[in-house]
Design a protein around this motif. Structure first.
Motif, PDB file in Angstrom:
ATOM      1  N   THR A  20       0.830  -1.209   0.000  1.00  0.00           N
ATOM      2  CA  THR A  20       0.000   0.000   0.000  1.00  0.00           C
ATOM      3  C   THR A  20       0.863   1.257   0.000  1.00  0.00           C
ATOM      4  OG1 THR A  20      -0.217  -0.136   2.404  1.00  0.00           O
ATOM      5  CG2 THR A  20      -1.995  -1.083   1.084  1.00  0.00           C
ATOM      6  N   LYS A  21       1.976   1.232   0.702  1.00  0.00           N
ATOM      7  CA  LYS A  21       2.893   2.376   0.710  1.00  0.00           C
ATOM      8  C   LYS A  21       3.448   2.641  -0.689  1.00  0.00           C
ATOM      9  CE  LYS A  21       7.129   4.009   2.900  1.00  0.00           C
ATOM     10  NZ  LYS A  21       8.201   3.695   3.852  1.00  0.00           N
ATOM     11  N   ILE A  22       3.889   1.582  -1.363  1.00  0.00           N
ATOM     12  CA  ILE A  22       4.429   1.717  -2.719  1.00  0.00           C
ATOM     13  C   ILE A  22       3.340   2.198  -3.673  1.00  0.00           C
ATOM     14  CG2 ILE A  22       5.394   0.445  -4.675  1.00  0.00           C
ATOM     15  CD1 ILE A  22       6.791  -1.371  -2.628  1.00  0.00           C
ATOM     16  N   ALA A  23       2.152   1.605  -3.571  1.00  0.00           N
ATOM     17  CA  ALA A  23       1.055   1.969  -4.471  1.00  0.00           C
ATOM     18  C   ALA A  23       0.657   3.426  -4.296  1.00  0.00           C
ATOM     19  CB  ALA A  23      -0.147   1.065  -4.224  1.00  0.00           C
ATOM     20  N   SER A  24       0.624   3.918  -3.066  1.00  0.00           N
ATOM     21  CA  SER A  24       0.241   5.316  -2.855  1.00  0.00           C
ATOM     22  C   SER A  24       1.285   6.271  -3.414  1.00  0.00           C
ATOM     23  CB  SER A  24       0.010   5.587  -1.368  1.00  0.00           C
ATOM     24  OG  SER A  24       1.214   5.474  -0.653  1.00  0.00           O
ATOM     25  N   LYS A  25       2.559   5.948  -3.261  1.00  0.00           N
ATOM     26  CA  LYS A  25       3.613   6.811  -3.804  1.00  0.00           C
ATOM     27  C   LYS A  25       3.597   6.822  -5.327  1.00  0.00           C
ATOM     28  CE  LYS A  25       6.779   6.976   0.019  1.00  0.00           C
ATOM     29  NZ  LYS A  25       8.162   6.883   0.464  1.00  0.00           N
ATOM     30  N   ILE A  26       3.308   5.681  -5.922  1.00  0.00           N
ATOM     31  CA  ILE A  26       3.246   5.620  -7.384  1.00  0.00           C
ATOM     32  C   ILE A  26       2.048   6.417  -7.900  1.00  0.00           C
ATOM     33  CG2 ILE A  26       2.770   4.077  -9.322  1.00  0.00           C
ATOM     34  CD1 ILE A  26       4.477   2.034  -7.995  1.00  0.00           C
ATOM     35  N   ARG A  27       0.907   6.265  -7.229  1.00  0.00           N
ATOM     36  CA  ARG A  27      -0.304   6.948  -7.653  1.00  0.00           C
ATOM     37  C   ARG A  27      -0.148   8.460  -7.604  1.00  0.00           C
ATOM     38  NH1 ARG A  27      -3.605   4.988  -3.964  1.00  0.00           N
ATOM     39  NH2 ARG A  27      -3.307   2.815  -4.492  1.00  0.00           N
TER      40      ARG A  27
END
Length: 156
Positions: A93-100
């Protein structure tokens, strides 16, 4: 059979550090087939064209080349198949939020064996511009020249 211990680097992506500003790194497990594990233990892997991307809520490693195992039979693997990365849900979730929010690429930095398991170091990154790459090369060369001069001066 004796269990492996320690960390043995199989492949590293030196070009990633040249082409990208590395901001956040993560360690992930890789879901592999048997012949892929044997090929990695033989030290055969290339990360040059590798990247990671989300499909649904899972992170997949793509473009990494693990050549077919030479003693493999019909059970051999496809060299450039997609491989699932194994991370904790909080990390995903941390990676996905930064990518988004910022649209950063995820690049593999190294594949290594850690205590008998195949692991990959991945990084959130931003691309460098051409002048940034030249600047980094110039700084590295200047540091090397200064170290050489200091070493030569101390030997007198």
């Amino acid at each position: 059979m004796v269990k492996e211990s320690g960390r043995k680097v199989v492949a590293s992506n030196r070009k990633a550090r040249h082409d990208y500003h590395i901001e956040d790194t993560f360690e992930a497990g890789i879901s592999l087939m048997g012949t892929e594990v044997k090929a990695l233990r033989a030290g055969r892997c290339s990360l040059v064209d590798g990247f990671a991307q989300f499909t649904g809520d899972e992170l997949w490693l793509e473009g990494v080349h693990i050549p077919e195992y030479s003693q493999g039979t019909w059970t051999n693997h496809a060299p450039r198949r997609r491989r699932k990365l194994l991370l904790h849900r909080e990390e995903l979730t941390k990676i996905a939020s930064k990518i988004r929010e910022q649209g950063r690429p995820i690049v593999p930095l190294a594949v290594y064996s850690k205590d008998g398991r195949a692991e990959v170091a991945i990084a959130l990154s931003t691309g460098k511009r051409q002048y940034d790459k030249r600047q980094a090369l110039r700084e590295r060369q200047d540091k090397r020249d200064a170290d050489r001069a200091m070493h030569a001066r101390s030997e007198r």
